[in-house]
Each structure stands twice: as structure tokens, then as C-alpha cells.
Design a protein around this motif. Structure first.
Motif, PDB file in Angstrom:
ATOM      1  N   MET A 213       0.639  -1.204   0.127  1.00  0.00           N
ATOM      2  CA  MET A 213       0.352   0.032   0.149  1.00  0.00           C
ATOM      3  C   MET A 213       0.867   1.294   0.628  1.00  0.00           C
ATOM      4  SD  MET A 213      -3.269  -1.368   0.324  1.00  0.00           S
ATOM      5  CE  MET A 213      -3.859   0.126   0.602  1.00  0.00           C
ATOM      6  N   GLY A 214       0.343   2.789  -0.677  1.00  0.00           N
ATOM      7  CA  GLY A 214       1.617   3.813  -0.264  1.00  0.00           C
ATOM      8  C   GLY A 214       2.794   3.506  -1.101  1.00  0.00           C
ATOM      9  N   SER A 215       3.932   3.835  -0.178  1.00  0.00           N
ATOM     10  CA  SER A 215       4.681   3.830  -0.222  1.00  0.00           C
ATOM     11  C   SER A 215       5.604   2.654  -1.385  1.00  0.00           C
ATOM     12  CB  SER A 215       5.729   4.550   0.624  1.00  0.00           C
ATOM     13  OG  SER A 215       5.764   6.001   0.908  1.00  0.00           O
ATOM     14  N   SER A 216       4.476   1.787  -0.242  1.00  0.00           N
ATOM     15  CA  SER A 216       5.583   0.353  -0.647  1.00  0.00           C
ATOM     16  C   SER A 216       5.179  -0.323  -2.534  1.00  0.00           C
ATOM     17  CB  SER A 216       5.059  -1.138   0.034  1.00  0.00           C
ATOM     18  OG  SER A 216       5.367  -0.329   1.260  1.00  0.00           O
ATOM     19  N   HIS A 217       3.679   0.356  -2.829  1.00  0.00           N
ATOM     20  CA  HIS A 217       2.777   0.268  -4.056  1.00  0.00           C
ATOM     21  C   HIS A 217       4.029   0.151  -5.174  1.00  0.00           C
ATOM     22  CE1 HIS A 217      -0.003  -1.168  -7.132  1.00  0.00           C
ATOM     23  NE2 HIS A 217      -0.440   0.405  -7.087  1.00  0.00           N
ATOM     24  N   TYR A 218       4.061   2.132  -4.507  1.00  0.00           N
ATOM     25  CA  TYR A 218       4.565   2.791  -5.649  1.00  0.00           C
ATOM     26  C   TYR A 218       5.959   2.169  -6.155  1.00  0.00           C
ATOM     27  CZ  TYR A 218       2.171   6.836  -3.469  1.00  0.00           C
ATOM     28  OH  TYR A 218       0.329   7.653  -3.185  1.00  0.00           O
ATOM     29  N   ALA A 219       7.254   1.919  -5.087  1.00  0.00           N
ATOM     30  CA  ALA A 219       7.917   0.964  -4.840  1.00  0.00           C
ATOM     31  C   ALA A 219       7.974  -0.642  -5.732  1.00  0.00           C
ATOM     32  CB  ALA A 219       8.752   0.749  -4.047  1.00  0.00           C
ATOM     33  N   ASN A 220       6.926  -1.322  -5.480  1.00  0.00           N
ATOM     34  CA  ASN A 220       6.169  -2.612  -5.899  1.00  0.00           C
ATOM     35  C   ASN A 220       6.171  -2.410  -8.133  1.00  0.00           C
ATOM     36  OD1 ASN A 220       6.831  -3.883  -3.984  1.00  0.00           O
ATOM     37  ND2 ASN A 220       4.193  -3.879  -3.199  1.00  0.00           N
ATOM     38  N   SER A 221       5.401  -1.382  -7.823  1.00  0.00           N
ATOM     39  CA  SER A 221       5.270  -1.097  -9.885  1.00  0.00           C
ATOM     40  C   SER A 221       5.892  -0.853 -10.654  1.00  0.00           C
ATOM     41  CB  SER A 221       3.846  -0.021  -9.831  1.00  0.00           C
ATOM     42  OG  SER A 221       2.962  -0.298  -9.152  1.00  0.00           O
ATOM     43  N   VAL A 222       7.200   0.075  -9.948  1.00  0.00           N
ATOM     44  CA  VAL A 222       8.308   0.476 -11.136  1.00  0.00           C
ATOM     45  C   VAL A 222       9.430  -1.095 -10.947  1.00  0.00           C
ATOM     46  CG1 VAL A 222      10.386   1.143 -10.823  1.00  0.00           C
ATOM     47  CG2 VAL A 222       8.430   2.550 -10.564  1.00  0.00           C
ATOM     48  N   ALA A 223       9.207  -2.168  -9.537  1.00  0.00           N
ATOM     49  CA  ALA A 223       9.824  -3.111  -9.662  1.00  0.00           C
ATOM     50  C   ALA A 223       9.436  -4.200 -10.527  1.00  0.00           C
ATOM     51  CB  ALA A 223      10.104  -3.780  -8.362  1.00  0.00           C
ATOM     52  N   ALA A 224       8.094  -4.262 -10.692  1.00  0.00           N
ATOM     53  CA  ALA A 224       7.184  -5.471 -12.227  1.00  0.00           C
ATOM     54  C   ALA A 224       7.540  -4.683 -12.909  1.00  0.00           C
ATOM     55  CB  ALA A 224       6.222  -5.345 -10.733  1.00  0.00           C
ATOM     56  N   ALA A 225       7.313  -3.438 -13.662  1.00  0.00           N
ATOM     57  CA  ALA A 225       7.491  -3.755 -14.918  1.00  0.00           C
ATOM     58  C   ALA A 225       8.927  -3.440 -15.159  1.00  0.00           C
ATOM     59  CB  ALA A 225       7.891  -1.578 -15.130  1.00  0.00           C
ATOM     60  N   ARG A 226       9.589  -3.282 -14.208  1.00  0.00           N
ATOM     61  CA  ARG A 226      10.979  -4.145 -14.876  1.00  0.00           C
ATOM     62  C   ARG A 226      10.987  -4.990 -14.909  1.00  0.00           C
ATOM     63  NH1 ARG A 226      15.880   0.272 -12.701  1.00  0.00           N
ATOM     64  NH2 ARG A 226      17.010  -1.721 -13.273  1.00  0.00           N
ATOM     65  N   LEU A 227      10.790  -6.001 -14.285  1.00  0.00           N
ATOM     66  CA  LEU A 227      10.971  -7.564 -14.236  1.00  0.00           C
ATOM     67  C   LEU A 227      10.277  -7.891 -15.719  1.00  0.00           C
ATOM     68  CD1 LEU A 227      10.578  -8.477 -10.665  1.00  0.00           C
ATOM     69  CD2 LEU A 227      12.080  -8.027 -12.316  1.00  0.00           C
ATOM     70  N   ARG A 228       8.746  -7.644 -15.992  1.00  0.00           N
ATOM     71  CA  ARG A 228       7.813  -7.948 -16.916  1.00  0.00           C
ATOM     72  C   ARG A 228       9.026  -7.679 -18.180  1.00  0.00           C
ATOM     73  NH1 ARG A 228       3.562  -5.278 -14.494  1.00  0.00           N
ATOM     74  NH2 ARG A 228       4.045  -3.782 -15.608  1.00  0.00           N
ATOM     75  N   ALA A 229       9.246  -6.422 -17.994  1.00  0.00           N
ATOM     76  CA  ALA A 229      10.207  -5.514 -19.335  1.00  0.00           C
ATOM     77  C   ALA A 229      11.185  -6.381 -20.077  1.00  0.00           C
ATOM     78  CB  ALA A 229      11.387  -3.927 -19.071  1.00  0.00           C
ATOM     79  N   ARG A 230      11.513  -7.659 -18.452  1.00  0.00           N
ATOM     80  CA  ARG A 230      12.955  -8.271 -18.608  1.00  0.00           C
ATOM     81  C   ARG A 230      12.398  -9.966 -19.113  1.00  0.00           C
ATOM     82  NH1 ARG A 230      18.285  -7.327 -15.040  1.00  0.00           N
ATOM     83  NH2 ARG A 230      18.999  -8.709 -17.078  1.00  0.00           N
ATOM     84  N   GLY A 231      11.044 -10.267 -19.125  1.00  0.00           N
ATOM     85  CA  GLY A 231      10.597 -11.702 -19.385  1.00  0.00           C
ATOM     86  C   GLY A 231       9.827 -12.515 -17.953  1.00  0.00           C
TER      87      GLY A 231
END
Length: 315
Positions: A46-64
Motif C-alpha cells: 500500500m502507499g509507498s510500498s506499492h509505488y516501489a513495487n510497481s516500478v520493480a514489477a514493470a522492470r521485471l516484466r520488461a525482462r520477461g
């Protein structure tokens, strides 16, 4: 919440980062978890944790990697399979929505908790725990823990792809953070004048660093309780541009998106007050720079300190 203690928490960022760099130098914190790039990863927070999670998940998806970030409060969480791992992120370890999601959603054997508080409630619902190692945030605001979350999720990315831990990056982030703190007396007063306006403040960042705009806006809302909102640079031309015509629009832009030209066209036409971080932007009344700000990963870790220090000074 304590404004003086929050200021102290920010001042401690460079030293805290150096300690985390030493932890990463000593070993991979994810090594014992058994997590691999073949797992289905669900990042909850939630909140700050979700902001960080969203960037991390997008980076991981971009790498498959099959990775998603979800608000723990959602009633539409992804279905889990035997291959799924839930990364539950909560600085305090007590976020009620994240705890509720774990109670009803996943067995502890599928949960890795990332928290800053040992023996917190989230630890009892997880099979494994990763320590954020951000220290006590006496101000009551997630600032170092937000930064450490990003770093540990970058370390997870490195782990999944057999890459070195980001020790050098974290050390450089420490030095860059110290530079911003040491030079704040020069850039904070003009920044306050530029972007604190009667209609609020708008923070805009590239998608790959959207957390900077989101967390920066949250700091202005949570600390001095000022109106602020974060937006993505490309999406700005579809959702926020309209306000430049009818309000005294104040914009803090985190530089580096290829979609800046369209934004800057409207900013120039409508006389928007613009300040920028992490680069030089034509038409900006102020550009806040720091060593290494041409490195996008460094920007991700460091640039949010600008609105944090602004929020602290206003609080």
C-alpha cells in the motif's frame, strides 16, 4: 508524526545507504529464498510500498518475468498457482490491508515479507522475511524504508538474472544524496517559490521512475498537508494538461522521458511554472542537479529526496 525527527531521518539517508551497500557487499539477501525468474511474482503493498513495487514489477516484466504489483486492498488480486510467490511489502509490518490480503489470499509457504520491523505482524504470515535495514524512522514517515525497498527490489532483479548486487549503485546514491542535502540551502528557497502554488503542486516523472512523482507528491500531502499529485510524463498530455489552462499550474518535472517535448509545448504556450530535477530542461526556472544524475537507476533512488526535503522544510 514528528517534523523534526523526519528532518533527521532524511539527513541520515547517506549513512543508511552506505550500511545497506555493506549488507549487499556481504551477500545476496535473496539467495536463501529459492525464488527464480520462472516464478509468478505478485508484489503486494500500500502507499509507498506499492509505488516501489510497481516500478520493480514493470522492470521485471520488461525482462520477461511474470510479475505484477497490486494494491493489497484490491478485491481483484491475481489467482495464485503452485508456482506463485507473493512478495508482501510493508515498512511497518502492520499495514492492515496487506495483512488482510495475506490472511485470505496465500499460505505462508508462498509468501516472502519485505519489512523494516523485525517480528512485526507480517512476519508471522510469511515463510521468509527480508529486512529492509533502513533503521528506525522516528519521524513516522516512510522515507529511508521507501528507498531501501527500491534497492532491495533492484537486488531481487539482479538475483533473478545472476547479476552482481548493486553495491556500487547504492554507494553512488549515498554520495548523491549527501550532495543534495549539503546544497539544499541554495536550491530549496527558489524551489519553494516556484512550485508551491495556490492550486497545489504537480510532480511528473517517466513511467520507469513514476515512483519518484508518486512518493514526492505523497510527501507533500503527508507532511505539510499540501495539495499535490503525481503523474507520468507521457500520460500528462492526456490527463493533466487541461489544468494548465485554468489554474496557476506549478510543475516539478523529473527529467528523462522521451515524451517531454509534448509536455513542454503546452508548458511554454500556457506559461506554466516549471522546475526540474535530474537534468536540464528548456524553460525551467530551476534545475536541480547532483553527481551521476545521467544514470537512470541512480535517478530512481536519489531524486525523490528533492520533494522530501521540500516537504520537510515546509512542515
Amino acid at each position: 508524526m514528528d517534523p523534526r525527527a523526519f528532518a533527521d531521518d532524511l539527513q541520515a539517508k547517506p549513512d543508511s545507504l552506505m550500511r545497506l551497500a555493506e549488507i549487499l557487499r556481504a551477500g545476496d539477501p535473496w539467495a536463501a529464498t529459492g525464488i527464480t525468474a520462472k516464478n509468478h511474482l505478485v508484489l503486494l503493498g500500500m502507499g509507498s510500498s506499492h509505488y516501489a513495487n510497481s516500478v520493480a514489477a514493470a522492470r521485471l516484466r520488461a525482462r520477461g518475468v511474470n510479475a505484477v504489483a497490486e494494491l493489497a486492498s484490491s478485491d481483484l488480486l491475481p489467482a495464485l498457482t503452485p508456482n506463485s510467490i507473493v512478495l508482501a511489502v510493508s515498512a511497518s509490518g502492520g499495514s492492515s490491508e496487506t495483512l488482510d490480503a495475506l490472511h485470505r489470499y496465500a499460505s505462508p509457504s508462498q509468501v516472502i515479507a519485505l519489512t523494516n520491523v523485525a517480528d512485526s505482524k507480517i512476519c508471522a504470515l510469511a515463510g521468509q522475511v527480508i529486512d529492509m535495514s533502513a533503521g528506525v524512522e522516528a519521524g513516522g514517515v516512510a522515507c529511508r524504508s521507501f528507498q531501501h525497498t527500491l534497492i532491495l527490489l533492484l537486488a531481487l532483479e539482479a538475483h533473478l538474472f545472476g547479476e552482481p548486487m548493486p553495491v556500487d549503485l547504492v554507494e553512488r546514491a549515498s554520495r548523491a544524496s549527501a550532495h543534495l542535502i549539503d546544497t539544499a540551502d541554495a536550491w530549496l528557497p527558489p524551489l519553494r517559490t516556484a512550485i508551491i502554488g495556490p492550486a497545489g503542486t504537480h510532480l511528473v516523472a517517466p513511467a520507469r521512475r513514476l515512483s519518484s512523482a508518486q512518493q514526492g507528491a505523497l510527501m507533500l500531502r503527508e507532511c505539510p498537508r499540501l495539495a499535490a499529485i503525481g503523474c507520468e510524463t507521457g500520460d500528462w498530455s492526456h490527463v493533466d494538461v487541461y489544468l494548465t489552462k485554468t489554474t496557476d499550474y506549478r510543475l516539478l518535472l523529473f527529467a528523462g522521458s522521451r515524451w517531454e517535448p509534448e509536455l513542454l509545448k503546452w508548458v511554454k504556450e500556457r506559461g506554466t511554472t516549471l522546475a526540474c530535477v535530474s537534468g536540464e530542461i528548456d524553460g525551467a526556472v530551476l534545475s536541480i542537479r547532483y553527481p551521476g544524475d545521467d544514470d537512470d537507476d541512480l535517478r530512481l533512488l536519489v531524486e525523490v529526496l528533492v520533494p522530501e526535503l521540500l516537504a520537510s522544510s515546509l512542515w
